[in-house]
Design a protein around this motif. Structure first.
Motif, PDB file in Angstrom:
ATOM      1  N   GLN A 116       0.816  -1.217   0.000  1.00 49.91           N
ATOM      2  CA  GLN A 116       0.000   0.000   0.000  1.00 49.91           C
ATOM      3  C   GLN A 116       0.850   1.268   0.000  1.00 49.91           C
ATOM      4  O   GLN A 116       0.412   2.317  -0.464  1.00 49.91           O
ATOM      5  N   ASN A 117       2.081   1.148   0.501  1.00 46.33           N
ATOM      6  CA  ASN A 117       2.992   2.298   0.545  1.00 46.33           C
ATOM      7  C   ASN A 117       4.002   2.298  -0.595  1.00 46.33           C
ATOM      8  O   ASN A 117       4.955   3.070  -0.584  1.00 46.33           O
ATOM      9  N   GLY A 118       3.776   1.427  -1.584  1.00 47.48           N
ATOM     10  CA  GLY A 118       4.604   1.433  -2.777  1.00 47.48           C
ATOM     11  C   GLY A 118       5.937   0.729  -2.649  1.00 47.48           C
ATOM     12  O   GLY A 118       6.819   0.901  -3.500  1.00 47.48           O
ATOM     13  N   HIS A 119       6.119  -0.064  -1.596  1.00 44.10           N
ATOM     14  CA  HIS A 119       7.381  -0.763  -1.400  1.00 44.10           C
ATOM     15  C   HIS A 119       7.391  -2.094  -2.151  1.00 44.10           C
ATOM     16  O   HIS A 119       6.351  -2.630  -2.514  1.00 44.10           O
ATOM     17  N   TRP A 120       8.578  -2.621  -2.353  1.00 45.75           N
ATOM     18  CA  TRP A 120       8.758  -3.927  -2.988  1.00 45.75           C
ATOM     19  C   TRP A 120       9.057  -4.974  -1.921  1.00 45.75           C
ATOM     20  O   TRP A 120       9.753  -4.682  -0.946  1.00 45.75           O
ATOM     21  N   ILE A 121       8.563  -6.182  -2.127  1.00 47.90           N
ATOM     22  CA  ILE A 121       8.745  -7.265  -1.177  1.00 47.90           C
ATOM     23  C   ILE A 121       9.312  -8.483  -1.900  1.00 47.90           C
ATOM     24  O   ILE A 121       8.822  -8.864  -2.962  1.00 47.90           O
ATOM     25  N   ILE A 122      10.335  -9.091  -1.304  1.00 44.74           N
ATOM     26  CA  ILE A 122      10.825 -10.392  -1.756  1.00 44.74           C
ATOM     27  C   ILE A 122      10.588 -11.365  -0.611  1.00 44.74           C
ATOM     28  O   ILE A 122      11.098 -11.166   0.494  1.00 44.74           O
ATOM     29  N   SER A 123       9.830 -12.415  -0.869  1.00 40.60           N
ATOM     30  CA  SER A 123       9.535 -13.384   0.183  1.00 40.60           C
ATOM     31  C   SER A 123      10.093 -14.765  -0.141  1.00 40.60           C
ATOM     32  O   SER A 123       9.944 -15.265  -1.252  1.00 40.60           O
ATOM     33  N   ASP A 124      10.736 -15.334   0.854  1.00 38.75           N
ATOM     34  CA  ASP A 124      11.183 -16.722   0.806  1.00 38.75           C
ATOM     35  C   ASP A 124       9.987 -17.581   1.207  1.00 38.75           C
ATOM     36  O   ASP A 124       9.703 -17.733   2.383  1.00 38.75           O
ATOM     37  N   ARG A 125       9.244 -18.056   0.213  1.00 41.22           N
ATOM     38  CA  ARG A 125       8.033 -18.870   0.333  1.00 41.22           C
ATOM     39  C   ARG A 125       6.772 -18.015   0.517  1.00 41.22           C
ATOM     40  O   ARG A 125       6.786 -16.937   1.079  1.00 41.22           O
ATOM     41  N   PHE A 126       5.669 -18.580   0.010  1.00 38.83           N
ATOM     42  CA  PHE A 126       4.331 -18.009   0.218  1.00 38.83           C
ATOM     43  C   PHE A 126       3.352 -19.172   0.115  1.00 38.83           C
ATOM     44  O   PHE A 126       3.681 -20.313   0.450  1.00 38.83           O
ATOM     45  N   SER A 127       2.153 -18.930  -0.353  1.00 37.71           N
ATOM     46  CA  SER A 127       1.093 -19.943  -0.301  1.00 37.71           C
ATOM     47  C   SER A 127       1.387 -21.171  -1.149  1.00 37.71           C
ATOM     48  O   SER A 127       0.870 -22.258  -0.874  1.00 37.71           O
ATOM     49  N   GLY A 128       2.220 -21.033  -2.178  1.00 38.33           N
ATOM     50  CA  GLY A 128       2.576 -22.190  -2.990  1.00 38.33           C
ATOM     51  C   GLY A 128       3.243 -23.287  -2.180  1.00 38.33           C
ATOM     52  O   GLY A 128       3.044 -24.481  -2.449  1.00 38.33           O
ATOM     53  N   SER A 129       4.012 -22.898  -1.188  1.00 44.49           N
ATOM     54  CA  SER A 129       4.672 -23.891  -0.341  1.00 44.49           C
ATOM     55  C   SER A 129       3.668 -24.698   0.475  1.00 44.49           C
ATOM     56  O   SER A 129       3.869 -25.893   0.709  1.00 44.49           O
ATOM     57  N   THR A 130       2.602 -24.058   0.903  1.00 42.03           N
ATOM     58  CA  THR A 130       1.583 -24.783   1.663  1.00 42.03           C
ATOM     59  C   THR A 130       0.903 -25.826   0.784  1.00 42.03           C
ATOM     60  O   THR A 130       0.682 -26.965   1.210  1.00 42.03           O
ATOM     61  N   LEU A 131       0.585 -25.451  -0.442  1.00 39.85           N
ATOM     62  CA  LEU A 131       0.005 -26.429  -1.366  1.00 39.85           C
ATOM     63  C   LEU A 131       0.959 -27.592  -1.616  1.00 39.85           C
ATOM     64  O   LEU A 131       0.547 -28.755  -1.632  1.00 39.85           O
ATOM     65  N   ALA A 132       2.237 -27.270  -1.807  1.00 45.53           N
ATOM     66  CA  ALA A 132       3.212 -28.315  -2.130  1.00 45.53           C
ATOM     67  C   ALA A 132       3.487 -29.226  -0.939  1.00 45.53           C
ATOM     68  O   ALA A 132       3.439 -30.456  -1.067  1.00 45.53           O
ATOM     69  N   TYR A 133       3.750 -28.639   0.225  1.00 44.12           N
ATOM     70  CA  TYR A 133       4.147 -29.439   1.387  1.00 44.12           C
ATOM     71  C   TYR A 133       2.957 -30.086   2.087  1.00 44.12           C
ATOM     72  O   TYR A 133       2.981 -31.281   2.407  1.00 44.12           O
ATOM     73  N   GLN A 134       1.923 -29.285   2.361  1.00 43.75           N
ATOM     74  CA  GLN A 134       0.787 -29.848   3.092  1.00 43.75           C
ATOM     75  C   GLN A 134      -0.211 -30.544   2.154  1.00 43.75           C
ATOM     76  O   GLN A 134      -0.833 -31.525   2.542  1.00 43.75           O
ATOM     77  N   GLY A 135      -0.338 -30.036   0.931  1.00 42.26           N
ATOM     78  CA  GLY A 135      -1.252 -30.650  -0.022  1.00 42.26           C
ATOM     79  C   GLY A 135      -0.675 -31.914  -0.646  1.00 42.26           C
ATOM     80  O   GLY A 135      -1.181 -33.006  -0.449  1.00 42.26           O
ATOM     81  N   TYR A 136       0.421 -31.751  -1.376  1.00 34.23           N
ATOM     82  CA  TYR A 136       1.013 -32.896  -2.071  1.00 34.23           C
ATOM     83  C   TYR A 136       1.875 -33.749  -1.139  1.00 34.23           C
ATOM     84  O   TYR A 136       1.885 -34.972  -1.243  1.00 34.23           O
TER      85      TYR A 136
END
Length: 209
Positions: free
Chosen positions: A93-113
């Motif tokens: 919302q304040n125009g900053h950039w974010i780099i994240s080590d993991r997000f929701s894809g990891s939950t699908l991969a680890y907990q789902g698959y």
């Protein structure tokens, strides 16, 4: 310029931390980020203050007090809800950039698959948790499960990393399917580090410049 949300995904040992550190040095000089914007490095689980406590609960390798599979899923979701509310959403919302080590894809991969929890249940939960926040670009750093284990042979494994080769194979298969379904950038992370960094940089320039 508006803020951007970039995520790096992949199985343990794929080199996410190394590439995030390289990216955090390159991005501010790339011309992509407004001079008044900040670049924020974060991770899941543990991106927020409360999230760091949740991370310890999830990853602590204590066989006498390990969360059940369902509890594990809900802890990851609680961590992500807090992460979005306290870190990701305000930054964007304040125009900053974010780099994240993991997000929701990891939950699908680890907990789902990996854990074989119903995929549709996880997706429904993520729709609630994510508050319409989606990464602008996700990279999958792809290595084989065997290479993952080899790279981590001298590291003390956390609870998830201790699950072994067969679990990791299921997770890796899940990541590939998720990446194709969501048009992630798939990168061969077995290459040399500079080649991987260059490929990530080129993708960012092509998408955002």
């Amino acid at each position: 310029m508006e803020g951007k949300f970039i995520v790096l995904e992949g199985i343990d040992g794929c080199g996410k931390t190394t590439q995030i550190n390289a990216l955090s040095k390159w991005l501010p000089k790339s011309g992509l980020i407004n001079k008044n914007s900040t670049l924020i490095k974060t991770r899941e689980p543990g991106g927020s203050i409360l999230g760091r406590e949740i991370r310890n609960m999830i990853l602590k390798n204590n066989k006498l007090n390990s969360p059940s599979i369902l509890t594990e899923l809900l802890l990851y979701s609680a961590d992500r809800a807090e992460h979005i509310s306290k870190i990701i959403l305000p930054a964007l919302q304040n125009g900053h950039w974010i780099i994240s080590d993991r997000f929701s894809g990891s939950t699908l991969a680890y907990q789902g698959y990996g854990r074989e929890i119903n995929i549709e249940i996880i997706k429904e939960l993520e729709n609630i948790v994510c508050q319409n926040i989606r990464p602008d670009l996700t990279f999958l750093l792809e290595i084989s499960p065997e290479e993952s284990i080899l790279r981590r042979k001298n590291k003390v494994a956390d609870r998830i990393e201790s699950e072994g080769l067969e679990f990791l194979k299921k997770v890796n298969h899940g990541f590939k399917l998720i990446a194709l379904e969501n048009n992630w950038e798939i990168i061969n992370a077995s290459k040399d580090l500079n080649s991987i960094s260059q490929q990530i940089q080129t993708s960012l320039i092509n998408k955002f410049l």
